[in-house]
Design an enzyme around this catalytic site. Structure first.
Site, PDB file in Angstrom:
ATOM      1  N   GLY A 187     -23.616  19.229   9.743  1.00 29.06           N
ATOM      2  CA  GLY A 187     -22.833  18.213  10.446  1.00 29.06           C
ATOM      3  C   GLY A 187     -21.957  17.429   9.487  1.00 29.06           C
ATOM      4  O   GLY A 187     -21.820  16.215   9.589  1.00 29.06           O
TER       5      GLY A 187
ATOM      6  N   VAL B  90     -17.223  13.700   0.071  1.00 21.05           N
ATOM      7  CA  VAL B  90     -15.839  13.663  -0.424  1.00 21.05           C
ATOM      8  C   VAL B  90     -14.987  14.494   0.541  1.00 21.05           C
ATOM      9  O   VAL B  90     -15.480  14.977   1.543  1.00 21.05           O
ATOM     10  CB  VAL B  90     -15.730  14.216  -1.869  1.00 21.05           C
ATOM     11  CG1 VAL B  90     -16.197  13.210  -2.888  1.00 21.05           C
ATOM     12  CG2 VAL B  90     -16.488  15.530  -1.992  1.00 21.05           C
TER      13      VAL B  90
ATOM     14  N   ALA C 263      -8.353  14.064   1.587  1.00 19.27           N
ATOM     15  CA  ALA C 263      -6.907  14.313   1.615  1.00 19.27           C
ATOM     16  C   ALA C 263      -6.657  15.628   2.347  1.00 19.27           C
ATOM     17  O   ALA C 263      -7.404  16.588   2.172  1.00 19.27           O
ATOM     18  CB  ALA C 263      -6.356  14.388   0.195  1.00 19.27           C
TER      19      ALA C 263
ATOM     20  N   LYS D 232       0.329  10.720   4.183  1.00 22.29           N
ATOM     21  CA  LYS D 232       0.537  11.481   2.930  1.00 22.29           C
ATOM     22  C   LYS D 232       1.749  12.391   3.116  1.00 22.29           C
ATOM     23  O   LYS D 232       1.759  13.240   3.999  1.00 22.29           O
ATOM     24  CB  LYS D 232      -0.719  12.306   2.635  1.00 22.29           C
ATOM     25  CG  LYS D 232      -0.568  13.291   1.495  1.00 22.29           C
ATOM     26  CD  LYS D 232      -1.851  14.102   1.285  1.00 22.29           C
ATOM     27  CE  LYS D 232      -1.645  15.166   0.217  1.00 22.29           C
ATOM     28  NZ  LYS D 232      -2.825  16.042   0.067  1.00 22.29           N
TER      29      LYS D 232
ATOM     30  N   PRO E  56       6.255  17.847  -2.370  1.00 18.78           N
ATOM     31  CA  PRO E  56       6.425  17.249  -1.042  1.00 18.78           C
ATOM     32  C   PRO E  56       6.051  18.194   0.093  1.00 18.78           C
ATOM     33  O   PRO E  56       6.073  19.418  -0.075  1.00 18.78           O
ATOM     34  CB  PRO E  56       7.937  17.000  -0.996  1.00 18.78           C
ATOM     35  CG  PRO E  56       8.511  18.138  -1.797  1.00 18.78           C
ATOM     36  CD  PRO E  56       7.488  18.490  -2.853  1.00 18.78           C
TER      37      PRO E  56
ATOM     38  N   LEU F 180     -17.781  24.555   2.798  1.00 22.45           N
ATOM     39  CA  LEU F 180     -18.327  24.792   1.462  1.00 22.45           C
ATOM     40  C   LEU F 180     -19.323  25.941   1.434  1.00 22.45           C
ATOM     41  O   LEU F 180     -19.546  26.551   0.390  1.00 22.45           O
ATOM     42  CB  LEU F 180     -18.982  23.504   0.946  1.00 22.45           C
ATOM     43  CG  LEU F 180     -18.035  22.299   0.846  1.00 22.45           C
ATOM     44  CD1 LEU F 180     -18.807  21.030   0.469  1.00 22.45           C
ATOM     45  CD2 LEU F 180     -16.917  22.552  -0.163  1.00 22.45           C
TER      46      LEU F 180
ATOM     47  N   THR G  58      -7.050  21.755  -0.063  1.00 19.73           N
ATOM     48  CA  THR G  58      -6.993  22.939   0.797  1.00 19.73           C
ATOM     49  C   THR G  58      -8.292  23.264   1.542  1.00 19.73           C
ATOM     50  O   THR G  58      -8.292  24.158   2.390  1.00 19.73           O
ATOM     51  CB  THR G  58      -6.592  24.164  -0.041  1.00 19.73           C
ATOM     52  OG1 THR G  58      -7.268  24.130  -1.290  1.00 19.73           O
ATOM     53  CG2 THR G  58      -5.098  24.181  -0.280  1.00 19.73           C
TER      54      THR G  58
ATOM     55  N   ILE H 288     -10.193  21.551   3.787  1.00 20.54           N
ATOM     56  CA  ILE H 288     -10.259  21.225   5.214  1.00 20.54           C
ATOM     57  C   ILE H 288      -9.318  22.142   5.991  1.00 20.54           C
ATOM     58  O   ILE H 288      -9.649  22.607   7.085  1.00 20.54           O
ATOM     59  CB  ILE H 288      -9.957  19.726   5.442  1.00 20.54           C
ATOM     60  CG1 ILE H 288     -11.076  18.884   4.806  1.00 20.54           C
ATOM     61  CG2 ILE H 288      -9.817  19.411   6.928  1.00 20.54           C
ATOM     62  CD1 ILE H 288     -10.808  17.399   4.749  1.00 20.54           C
TER      63      ILE H 288
HETATM   64  P1  FAD Z   1     -21.176  19.156   3.692  1.00 27.14           P
HETATM   65  O1  FAD Z   1     -20.351  17.949   3.838  1.00 27.14           O
HETATM   66  O2  FAD Z   1     -22.007  19.293   2.452  1.00 27.14           O
HETATM   67  O3  FAD Z   1     -22.123  19.227   4.951  1.00 27.14           O
HETATM   68  C1  FAD Z   1     -23.257  20.062   4.974  1.00 27.14           C
HETATM   69  C2  FAD Z   1     -24.075  19.743   6.202  1.00 27.14           C
HETATM   70  O4  FAD Z   1     -25.170  20.661   6.261  1.00 27.14           O
HETATM   71  C3  FAD Z   1     -24.680  18.343   6.214  1.00 27.14           C
HETATM   72  O5  FAD Z   1     -24.590  17.790   7.507  1.00 27.14           O
HETATM   73  C4  FAD Z   1     -26.153  18.598   5.886  1.00 27.14           C
HETATM   74  O6  FAD Z   1     -26.996  17.625   6.455  1.00 27.14           O
HETATM   75  C5  FAD Z   1     -26.349  19.946   6.539  1.00 27.14           C
HETATM   76  N1  FAD Z   1     -27.500  20.698   6.029  1.00 27.14           N
HETATM   77  C6  FAD Z   1     -27.650  21.250   4.801  1.00 27.14           C
HETATM   78  N2  FAD Z   1     -28.876  21.831   4.712  1.00 27.14           N
HETATM   79  C7  FAD Z   1     -29.472  21.643   5.910  1.00 27.14           C
HETATM   80  C8  FAD Z   1     -30.736  21.999   6.452  1.00 27.14           C
HETATM   81  N3  FAD Z   1     -31.662  22.655   5.729  1.00 27.14           N
HETATM   82  N4  FAD Z   1     -31.016  21.645   7.712  1.00 27.14           N
HETATM   83  C9  FAD Z   1     -30.121  20.971   8.476  1.00 27.14           C
HETATM   84  N5  FAD Z   1     -28.914  20.604   8.015  1.00 27.14           N
HETATM   85  C10 FAD Z   1     -28.598  20.940   6.744  1.00 27.14           C
HETATM   86  N6  FAD Z   1     -11.277  19.054   0.899  1.00 27.14           N
HETATM   87  C11 FAD Z   1     -10.047  18.691   1.295  1.00 27.14           C
HETATM   88  O7  FAD Z   1      -9.505  19.295   2.230  1.00 27.14           O
HETATM   89  N7  FAD Z   1      -9.402  17.659   0.684  1.00 27.14           N
HETATM   90  C12 FAD Z   1      -9.923  17.024  -0.383  1.00 27.14           C
HETATM   91  O8  FAD Z   1      -9.315  16.087  -0.895  1.00 27.14           O
HETATM   92  C13 FAD Z   1     -11.164  17.453  -0.882  1.00 27.14           C
HETATM   93  N8  FAD Z   1     -11.729  16.889  -1.978  1.00 27.14           N
HETATM   94  C14 FAD Z   1     -12.914  17.379  -2.447  1.00 27.14           C
HETATM   95  C15 FAD Z   1     -13.440  16.912  -3.655  1.00 27.14           C
HETATM   96  C16 FAD Z   1     -14.610  17.457  -4.171  1.00 27.14           C
HETATM   97  C17 FAD Z   1     -15.137  16.991  -5.486  1.00 27.14           C
HETATM   98  C18 FAD Z   1     -15.316  18.436  -3.432  1.00 27.14           C
HETATM   99  C19 FAD Z   1     -16.612  19.009  -3.945  1.00 27.14           C
HETATM  100  C20 FAD Z   1     -14.832  18.871  -2.228  1.00 27.14           C
HETATM  101  C21 FAD Z   1     -13.617  18.379  -1.738  1.00 27.14           C
HETATM  102  N9  FAD Z   1     -13.066  18.870  -0.576  1.00 27.14           N
HETATM  103  C22 FAD Z   1     -11.833  18.480  -0.167  1.00 27.14           C
HETATM  104  C23 FAD Z   1     -13.825  19.799   0.250  1.00 27.14           C
HETATM  105  C24 FAD Z   1     -14.419  19.036   1.432  1.00 27.14           C
HETATM  106  O9  FAD Z   1     -15.218  17.994   0.958  1.00 27.14           O
HETATM  107  C25 FAD Z   1     -15.243  19.988   2.294  1.00 27.14           C
HETATM  108  O10 FAD Z   1     -14.499  21.131   2.603  1.00 27.14           O
HETATM  109  C26 FAD Z   1     -15.613  19.327   3.580  1.00 27.14           C
HETATM  110  O11 FAD Z   1     -16.191  18.070   3.365  1.00 27.14           O
HETATM  111  C27 FAD Z   1     -16.566  20.194   4.358  1.00 27.14           C
HETATM  112  O12 FAD Z   1     -17.847  20.162   3.797  1.00 27.14           O
HETATM  113  P2  FAD Z   1     -19.001  20.892   4.596  1.00 27.14           P
HETATM  114  O13 FAD Z   1     -19.043  20.326   5.969  1.00 27.14           O
HETATM  115  O14 FAD Z   1     -18.794  22.351   4.443  1.00 27.14           O
HETATM  116  O15 FAD Z   1     -20.318  20.533   3.777  1.00 27.14           O
END
Ligand code: FAD
Length: 501
Positions: free
Chosen positions: A13, A48, A51, A79, A97, A334, A345, A347
């Protein structure tokens, strides 16, 4: 459909999980498919990712999220692109840009005319021919026109938002659209012994949750794709060596210009993402060149105001899973791969994954040809973005700095080398299927790094120098005239959100 999907379970989530839930709930409403999100508040999200790129506006439209609501509820700002500071050399900066440069004429791209004028001694920066650059640098807002008169009016905007507020907003939207929700930890993944499909998950609440199609949004853990399906990972550290980040928000007492800033540092670069209530800061670095404590200390030194939280240290491996879709599991966010956030990139890759999934939407037989098409597209998308990110490092002139000497010397992959050759030899762009970044983006980098072809195209010689000087002056005048219709970014935000004086 012979055997339609009846249930989708999204594990995770974070931004990926809730984007998937809202999007699929809207697009599949007519099929009566049940959608459930399982997330663990005990585990939390990566915290995180604030952007975006302009394509996010299509996502807002797809899930019927009004942009005013988005701006108001997520402390968002506008932006128009990214300012790259100190990349070529300390003290130098340029802007990437979300918009075009100049107007082409007689079938010849604008940049050839610009190159010709440059050779004649006209040092006008290319950004003076780009409305989005001028809006960003002056701190102004203007909505893009639906019907621009010519390329000078072609631009778009993206947003910076508070990631946790964005996820909360999407969650509300998803729950209002009949998406089910469990706050529980997945403790076991059950597989069908014959086909190897995921059949259900055990939750620490004691519940067993079954499902047909599984969307892995579990973040770097990659609970389904990586752990349960054992899909391998293509490690790209040899191409993009940064493998860690430290993030630290600080307070904000003003509305910044509508841009992200990426500033080169000794072992990587740092981001500055202005929101209305705070500024997001982070240092993305290579662990071979600086240790975690030193990186955090260096980031702290750059903060414009007091830190609002403790530092969030993140380790990552750049690259992607060998497959993004395997059997009945599709990975988004991720869990499927990650490239450093130099061009924001991740999102947009989540969004693209969802948009590409719909036309290939499977039934419960999960025809492997669907996954094969999807995987090919996903890999190409990642590779194209990787090449564009590598370009940011190739052009640096920070000689004598170990990290920068190292990244400049990395041999480009063949696809990038072809692009570089076409540019340097002829000032031409090579376009590929599934390119996220188009000609103007590449041009902004080449011009920003002063990586220019030896000459302009002979096709640009159909105008005299005097004709070009006059018509290019008219383009600059047209941009200046358009800027008069813009309003300060702060005024715009105050007007639409009612929250800023
Ligand atoms: P997460 O946010 O890690 O969510 C994972 C989810 O899985 C959580 O809800 C967690 O509770 C759940 N989960 C995990 N294990 C279990 C389990 N066993 N049982 C139940 N639930 C579980 N993207 C951009 O587009 N622009 C940016 O500027 C940007 N900056 C970034 C900077 C950094 C340093 C990093 C690392 C990433 C950045 N990103 C950026 C990428 C962006 O953060 C992710 O693509 C976005 O937040 C999606 O993350 P996610 O939902 O895949 O993972």
């Amino acid at each position: 459909m012979r055997d339609p999907i009846r249930s989708i379970v999204i594990v995770g989530g974070g931004t990926a999980g809730w984007m998937a839930a809202t999007f699929l709930a809207r697009r599949l409403a007519h099929l009566g498919v049940s959608i459930t999100v399982v997330e663990s508040s005990a585990i939390g999200t990566v915290g995180v990712g604030e952007a975006t790129v302009p394509a996010i506006r299509d996502f807002f439209a797809a899930v019927e999220l009004g942009e005013t609501d988005l701006l108001r509820e997520t402390e968002a700002t506008i932006k128009y692109g990214i300012r790259f500071a100190d990349w070529k050399a300390p003290g130098h900066s340029f802007f990437h840009p979300f918009g075009l440069y100049g107007v082409p004429a007689r079938g010849v791209a604008f940049h050839h005319y610009w190159l010709k004028r440059r050779a004649a001694g006209d040092a006008t920066p290319i950004g003076d021919y780009c409305l989005a650059t001028q809006l960003a640098e002056r701190g102004l807002f203007l909505p893009p026109s639906d019907r621009p008169a010519n390329d000078l009016g072609v631009f778009n905007f993206a947003v910076h938002f508070d990631a946790s507020k964005f996820a909360a907003l999407l969650r509300r939207l998803a729950l209002a659209n009949a998406v089910g929700h469990r706050d529980a930890q997945v403790t076991r993944v059950a597989l069908d012994p014959e086909r190897g499909h995921v059949t259900g998950v055990d939750l620490d609440s004691g519940e067993h949750l079954p499902g047909d199609l599984w969307i892995d949004c579990s973040g770097f853990r990659s609970l389904l794709l990586g752990e349960a399906m054992e899909v391998g990972f293509r490690d790209w550290r040899h191409w993009l060596p940064c493998d860690r980040a430290v993030a630290l928000p600080c307070s904000s007492d003003r509305v910044h210009h509508p841009m992200t800033t990426a500033t080169a540092m000794e072992a990587g670069w740092r981001w500055h993402i202005p929101l209305r209530h705070r500024v997001g800061n982070g240092y993305v670095y290579c662990s071979d060149f600086i240790d975690d404590d030193a990186a955090e200390a260096r980031l702290r030194e750059t903060l414009e105001s007091e830190a609002l939280a403790s530092a969030n240290r993140i380790r990552f491996t750049p690259g992607h899973r060998d497959e993004f879709w395997t059997r009945n599991v599709v990975g988004l966010g991720l869990s499927s791969g990650f490239l450093e956030p130099l061009e924001s990139t991740s999102i947009t890759l989540i969004q693209s994954g969802l948009e590409r999934l719909l036309p290939l939407f499977p039934d419960r037989n999960f025809d492997p040809r669907l996954a094969a098409v999807y995987n090919r597209q996903s890999v190409l998308e990642f590779e194209r973005i990787r090449d564009f990110l590598m370009l940011h490092y190739q052009g640096n002139a920070r000689h004598g700095e170990p990290f920068w000497d190292h990244v400049r010397a990395i041999q480009p992959p063949p696809g990038l080398q072809i692009k570089l050759d076409a540019w340097r030899a002829a000032g031409e762009f090579v376009r590929n299927e599934w390119d996220t970044f188009q000609d103007a983006s590449w041009l902004s980098m080449y011009a920003g790094f002063d990586d220019l072809p030896a000459g302009h195209s002979p096709m640009a010689d159909q105008f005299t120098d005097a004709e070009l000087r006059d018509s290019m002056a008219r383009m600059r005048d047209a941009i200046t005239a358009t800027l008069a219709h813009a309003e300060p970014h702060a005024t715009f935000l105050a007007r639409v959100t009612g929250a800023w004086g």
